[in-house]
Design an enzyme around this catalytic site. Structure first.
Site, PDB file in Angstrom:
ATOM      1  N   LYS A 154       0.843  -1.197   0.000  1.00  0.00           N
ATOM      2  CA  LYS A 154       0.000   0.000   0.000  1.00  0.00           C
ATOM      3  C   LYS A 154       0.879   1.248   0.000  1.00  0.00           C
ATOM      4  O   LYS A 154       1.896   1.313   0.698  1.00  0.00           O
ATOM      5  CB  LYS A 154      -0.883  -0.031   1.255  1.00  0.00           C
ATOM      6  CG  LYS A 154      -1.960   1.027   1.322  1.00  0.00           C
ATOM      7  CD  LYS A 154      -2.835   0.760   2.544  1.00  0.00           C
ATOM      8  CE  LYS A 154      -3.958   1.759   2.657  1.00  0.00           C
ATOM      9  NZ  LYS A 154      -4.840   1.454   3.827  1.00  0.00           N
TER      10      LYS A 154
ATOM     11  N   GLU B  28     -18.299  -5.252  12.211  1.00  0.00           N
ATOM     12  CA  GLU B  28     -19.173  -4.435  13.047  1.00  0.00           C
ATOM     13  C   GLU B  28     -20.140  -5.269  13.879  1.00  0.00           C
ATOM     14  O   GLU B  28     -20.435  -4.931  15.034  1.00  0.00           O
ATOM     15  CB  GLU B  28     -19.956  -3.450  12.170  1.00  0.00           C
ATOM     16  CG  GLU B  28     -19.105  -2.381  11.507  1.00  0.00           C
ATOM     17  CD  GLU B  28     -18.505  -2.817  10.187  1.00  0.00           C
ATOM     18  OE1 GLU B  28     -17.788  -2.012   9.566  1.00  0.00           O
ATOM     19  OE2 GLU B  28     -18.758  -3.975   9.759  1.00  0.00           O
TER      20      GLU B  28
ATOM     21  N   ARG C 296     -24.971  -2.001   9.576  1.00  0.00           N
ATOM     22  CA  ARG C 296     -24.635  -3.414   9.406  1.00  0.00           C
ATOM     23  C   ARG C 296     -24.818  -4.201  10.699  1.00  0.00           C
ATOM     24  O   ARG C 296     -24.834  -5.424  10.684  1.00  0.00           O
ATOM     25  CB  ARG C 296     -23.186  -3.542   8.921  1.00  0.00           C
ATOM     26  CG  ARG C 296     -22.853  -2.628   7.756  1.00  0.00           C
ATOM     27  CD  ARG C 296     -21.457  -2.831   7.250  1.00  0.00           C
ATOM     28  NE  ARG C 296     -21.378  -3.994   6.384  1.00  0.00           N
ATOM     29  CZ  ARG C 296     -20.305  -4.359   5.703  1.00  0.00           C
ATOM     30  NH1 ARG C 296     -19.198  -3.649   5.808  1.00  0.00           N
ATOM     31  NH2 ARG C 296     -20.302  -5.422   4.952  1.00  0.00           N
TER      32      ARG C 296
END
Length: 606
Positions: free
Chosen positions: A244, A329, A357
């Protein structure tokens, strides 16, 4: 950027030599650094997938072959290669390209829901549809990061994909050891073993084909692996390793997030073009540390977003009191219930758009058991530039149905600190604070209090009552000044705790000719809707008008632009209030003197 200018669609890539593709990768990195530095956006993730995206578009023929990007913030390179270079002049701005895949922009974009861990389920459905229809002339490819694999939905999909060994499906695992932050948990350790050549891996044990690890920055190696995966004819995981932020020193050297998301900055220094004022997020983070200093039972939970949700100061002060569960979550919320059951007070810090969610867990695992868990929803209301899936415009509508949940909407930094203190002190059930991403702005002190309501403005006769929700208090006060200049009396109140509705609002509304609510949440089921029900239950006949977000998905643009498109401007609300009052009979209201409004004194509790 001679080569890049010749790329109008992916077919052009298949005309280039291996050396030209390497040169093209360099040009794309330079293009990304230049454009994203100017606009802000997800720079690090896209610098990490340049070669991978080129390889995908040389092996597969999009849009005939379906390419799905899990989360989607790493799709900038895909957009560049599919004819949208010009749109990057206004990246994430109205009229420019979205920061996520967008079906309105291109036939090459299939999925624009930028919530993580969903692409494998989409891909499973597409592969099943092709099998059902007898189509064998196209491929389905899902690109998912190791961070997104921490989400339970991804594993539900893998379980079902492995159950259909006859269905071709290519899963590209982009392993950069990160989501926003470093990937956590047993999966991260297992992928490290696979990178070291220790196997067999969990994918093979599930019955999936497995190829890799492959250097994701070696275009020919990735091409070979992808072609091999197609030839195998079933569901195959192609494990590619990438870095990244690759190729830009200011992202490579950013230990916090490798340039995951950057604000407009100087591309040479990597420094933001302007300093950021104190934000709601920073106020929350500082106050939480202060509370944790006094309470050993406070812990915080994040779903892979420690720094964006304001928990970094707490993590630095008390490293073992911040729990990162990855992009999970649902697990975060039910684990919080378990912590509360065990005598700890959890603070679950999460973006508003992602709390949707975990509704079932909040409802059944926390609220049903009346566990004292505090939820802090950053990025509530209109966020703007990240587009329709990231606006936090549903939390008040969705969460007001939860029995026993107390919801607060602070209007400024001081109120955030006060309400957070009140929230963690409440031990009779769950509490929740919601606030937008952005500057906290100047404090807006109350001039009086009335039965738990903050009175922000009181002048003239009792014509219009404006009930402001959270950060739209400034808008409400501007409207109040505008209508007062027209000779209309006005009262502005901030309920502070918006759920359950304070019955004092019914008392105030009864004394005014018109009541209006202003909120940056959907009008459908929002605070205004709940207050309207309260007025009906109390047999209050005062007309009520709710100003909020219409029930539609909102295109990307600045927060101000999106609010204006929703009619949430002082000019629009003022005009509407004046017109509504003009349509009412001039019926004098009772004086406010008997209402019990009293000044707010320094240090007074309210």
């Amino acid at each position: 950027m001679a080569l890049l200018k010749t790329v109008r669609d992916p077919a052009r890539l298949r005309e280039l030599t291996a050396g030209e593709l390497r040169d093209l990768a360099g040009e794309i990195r330079a293009f990304l650094i230049e454009r994203v530095s100017a606009s802000g956006g997800h720079l690090g993730p896209n610098l990490g997938v340049v070669e991978l995206t080129i390889a995908l578009h040389t092996v597969f023929d999009s849009p005939r072959d379906r390419l799905l990007w899990d989360t989607g913030h790493q799709s900038y390179v895909h957009k560049i290669l599919t004819g949208r270079q010009a749109g990057f002049e206004r990246l994430r701005k109205a009229g420019g390209v979205s920061g996520y895949p967008s079906r309105e922009e291109s036939e090459h974009d299939l999925v624009e829901n930028s919530h993580a861990s969903t692409a494998l389920s989409y891909a499973d459905g597409l592969a099943r549809a092709d099998a059902h229809l007898g189509r064998h002339d196209r491929a389905t490819v899902a690109v998912i990061g190791d961070g997104a694999l921490t989400g339970g939905m991804a594993w539900e999909a893998l379980n079902n994909i492995a159950g259909g060994p006859e269905r071709p499906l290519v899963i590209v695992l982009n392993d950069n050891q990160r989501s926003y932050a470093p990937t956590v948990g047993g999966l991260a350790e297992h992928l490290a073993d696979l990178r070291a050549g220790h196997g067999p891996g969990v994918f093979e044990q599930l019955g999936l084909g497995y190829l890799g690890p492959v250097d994701g920055h070696d275009i020919p190696a990735v091409q070979d692996a992808l072609r091999h995966a197609v030839a195998l004819g079933g569901p195959v995981v192609v494990h590619v390793t990438t870095a990244k932020g690759r190729g830009y020193r200011h992202t490579e050297n950013n230990d916090l997030d490798l340039g995951h998301a950057v604000r407009p900055m100087d591309p040479h220094t990597g420094q933001p073009l302007k300093a950021s004022p104190p934000s709601f997020t920073s106020v929350f983070g500082e106050k939480l540390v202060e509370l944790a200093e006094r309470r050993d039972d406070l812990v915080a939970i994040t779903a892979a977003m420690t720094e964006p949700t304001g928990l970094l100061p707490l993590q630095r002060r008390f490293p073992h009191r911040v729990i990162d569960v990855g992009i999970a979550e649902q697990h975060a919320v039910t684990m919080a219930a378990g912590l509360a059951m065990g005598g700890v007070h959890p603070v679950v810090a999460i973006y508003s758009t992602f709390v949707n969610r975990a509704l079932d867990q909040l409802l059944m695992d926390v609220a049903l058991h009346r566990h004292p868990v505090t939820f802090v929803l950053d990025r509530s209301g209109v966020t703007g530039d990240d587009g329709p899936s990231h606006n936090g415009m549903w939390d008040l509508s969705v969460l007001q149905i939860v029995p026993g949940l107390r919801i607060a909407a602070p209007r400024d930094g001081t109120r955030l600190a006060e309400l957070l203190t009140e929230a963690v002190a409440w031990d009779e059930g769950p509490t929740l604070l919601r606030f937008p991403k952005g500057p906290a702005g100047e404090d807006l002190p109350a001039v009086a209090s009335f039965n738990g309501l903050d009175v922000l403005r009181r002048s003239g006769s009792l014509d219009v009552l404006i009930i402001s929700v959270g950060a739209l208090a400034g808008l409400a006060l501007t409207v109040a000044d505008s209508v007062r200049a027209r000779g209309i009396g006005v009262t502005v109140v901030d309920p502070r705790w918006v759920t359950p509705v304070n019955p004092a609002l019914a008392d105030l509304a009864r004394r005014h000719r018109l009541a209006v609510t202003v909120e940056d949440n959907s009008r459908a089921g929002g605070v205004g809707s709940a207050i309207a029900q309260t007025l009906r239950d109390a047999d209050v006949r005062t007309p009520l008008r709710e100003f909020g977000i219409p029930r539609r998905f909102l295109s990307h643009g600045s927060r101000a632009e999106v609010l204006a498109a929703c009619g949430l401007t002082a000019q629009h609300v003022t005009r509407s209030v004046v017109e509504l009052l003009a349509g009412l009979d001039a019926v004098p209201a009772a004086g406010l003197d008997s209402s019990g409004v009293r000044p707010v004194h320094s240090g007074e509790e309210r």
